[in-house]
Design a protein around this motif. Structure first.
Motif, PDB file in Angstrom:
ATOM      1  N   UNK A   1     -25.633 -28.562 -15.762  1.00 47.76           N
ATOM      2  CA  UNK A   1     -26.571 -29.169 -14.828  1.00 47.76           C
ATOM      3  C   UNK A   1     -25.885 -29.974 -13.722  1.00 47.76           C
ATOM      4  N   UNK A   2     -24.609 -30.343 -13.927  1.00 47.91           N
ATOM      5  CA  UNK A   2     -23.902 -31.146 -12.913  1.00 47.91           C
ATOM      6  C   UNK A   2     -22.624 -30.485 -12.457  1.00 47.91           C
TER       7      UNK A   2
ATOM      8  N   UNK B   1     -23.085 -22.573 -12.205  1.00 47.74           N
ATOM      9  CA  UNK B   1     -22.737 -21.527 -13.158  1.00 47.74           C
ATOM     10  C   UNK B   1     -21.379 -20.940 -12.803  1.00 47.74           C
ATOM     11  N   UNK B   2     -20.816 -20.219 -13.755  1.00 51.68           N
ATOM     12  CA  UNK B   2     -19.546 -19.515 -13.567  1.00 51.68           C
ATOM     13  C   UNK B   2     -19.543 -18.317 -14.506  1.00 51.68           C
TER      14      UNK B   2
ATOM     15  N   UNK C   1     -17.817 -27.899 -15.501  1.00 52.36           N
ATOM     16  CA  UNK C   1     -17.376 -26.522 -15.752  1.00 52.36           C
ATOM     17  C   UNK C   1     -15.880 -26.323 -15.531  1.00 52.36           C
ATOM     18  N   UNK C   2     -15.249 -27.178 -14.765  1.00 53.35           N
ATOM     19  CA  UNK C   2     -13.812 -26.997 -14.510  1.00 53.35           C
ATOM     20  C   UNK C   2     -12.998 -27.097 -15.795  1.00 53.35           C
ATOM     21  N   UNK C   3     -13.453 -27.892 -16.747  1.00 49.22           N
ATOM     22  CA  UNK C   3     -12.706 -28.046 -17.999  1.00 49.22           C
ATOM     23  C   UNK C   3     -12.732 -26.782 -18.855  1.00 49.22           C
ATOM     24  N   UNK C   4     -13.904 -26.227 -19.213  1.00 47.58           N
ATOM     25  CA  UNK C   4     -13.867 -24.989 -19.993  1.00 47.58           C
ATOM     26  C   UNK C   4     -13.269 -23.815 -19.215  1.00 47.58           C
TER      27      UNK C   4
ATOM     28  N   UNK D   1     -23.463 -23.132 -22.804  1.00 47.64           N
ATOM     29  CA  UNK D   1     -23.438 -24.498 -22.302  1.00 47.64           C
ATOM     30  C   UNK D   1     -22.003 -24.868 -21.936  1.00 47.64           C
ATOM     31  N   UNK D   2     -21.760 -25.125 -20.669  1.00 52.37           N
ATOM     32  CA  UNK D   2     -20.424 -25.479 -20.201  1.00 52.37           C
ATOM     33  C   UNK D   2     -20.154 -26.964 -20.189  1.00 52.37           C
ATOM     34  N   UNK D   3     -21.076 -27.776 -20.707  1.00 54.94           N
ATOM     35  CA  UNK D   3     -20.893 -29.216 -20.712  1.00 54.94           C
ATOM     36  C   UNK D   3     -21.176 -29.813 -19.342  1.00 54.94           C
ATOM     37  N   UNK D   4     -20.628 -30.978 -19.100  1.00 58.35           N
ATOM     38  CA  UNK D   4     -20.905 -31.698 -17.855  1.00 58.35           C
ATOM     39  C   UNK D   4     -20.022 -31.260 -16.693  1.00 58.35           C
TER      40      UNK D   4
END
Length: 123
Positions: free
Chosen positions: A122-123, A106-107, A77-80, A72-75
């Motif tokens: 999801x966003x 996804x990444x 993905x740029x942050x993680x 789960x990358x949260x809301x």
């Protein structure tokens, strides 16, 4: 069964390094356990979520070509993904839309142990 996946294990060579990496990237904690010669760090999660762990021991070899676990990358993905680089990992595939973003994003990244791991949002 409501989830296709029920458990995941991410192989590691250096447990303290791997825990620091994932604690920083995902802002998560672990429950440490040992089972025989295996050292484990279980991701904190609440039921009925699918759980998993970092594991070090015989028959656990980090690699970048096997199955991909999506976390789960949260809301955003740029942050993680930014934290991946800060912790010595590398981004293999940046935030990518699934069906023009209708099904989320996804990444892929390479973790501190040499595993290719996915993130989903999801966003």
């Amino acid at each position: 069964m409501s989830n296709v996946a029920t458990w995941f294990e991410i192989p590691v060579k250096d447990m303290p390094r791997a825990k620091r990496f994932y604690q920083s990237v995902l802002h998560t904690d672990f429950k440490d356990e040992d089972m025989g010669a295996c050292q484990m760090a279980i991701f904190n999660c609440e039921a009925p979520a699918v759980g998993g762990m970092l594991v070090s021991g015989e028959h656990y070899e980090p690699n970048r070509t096997g199955a991909i676990v999506y976390l789960n990358g949260g809301e955003d993905l740029s942050q993680p993904l930014q934290r991946v680089a800060e912790q010595g990992g590398s981004v293999l595939l940046p935030k990518t839309p699934i069906h023009d973003g209708e099904c989320g994003y996804f990444a892929h990244f390479l973790d501190s142990e040499g595993n290719r791991v996915g993130l989903y949002s999801p966003t």
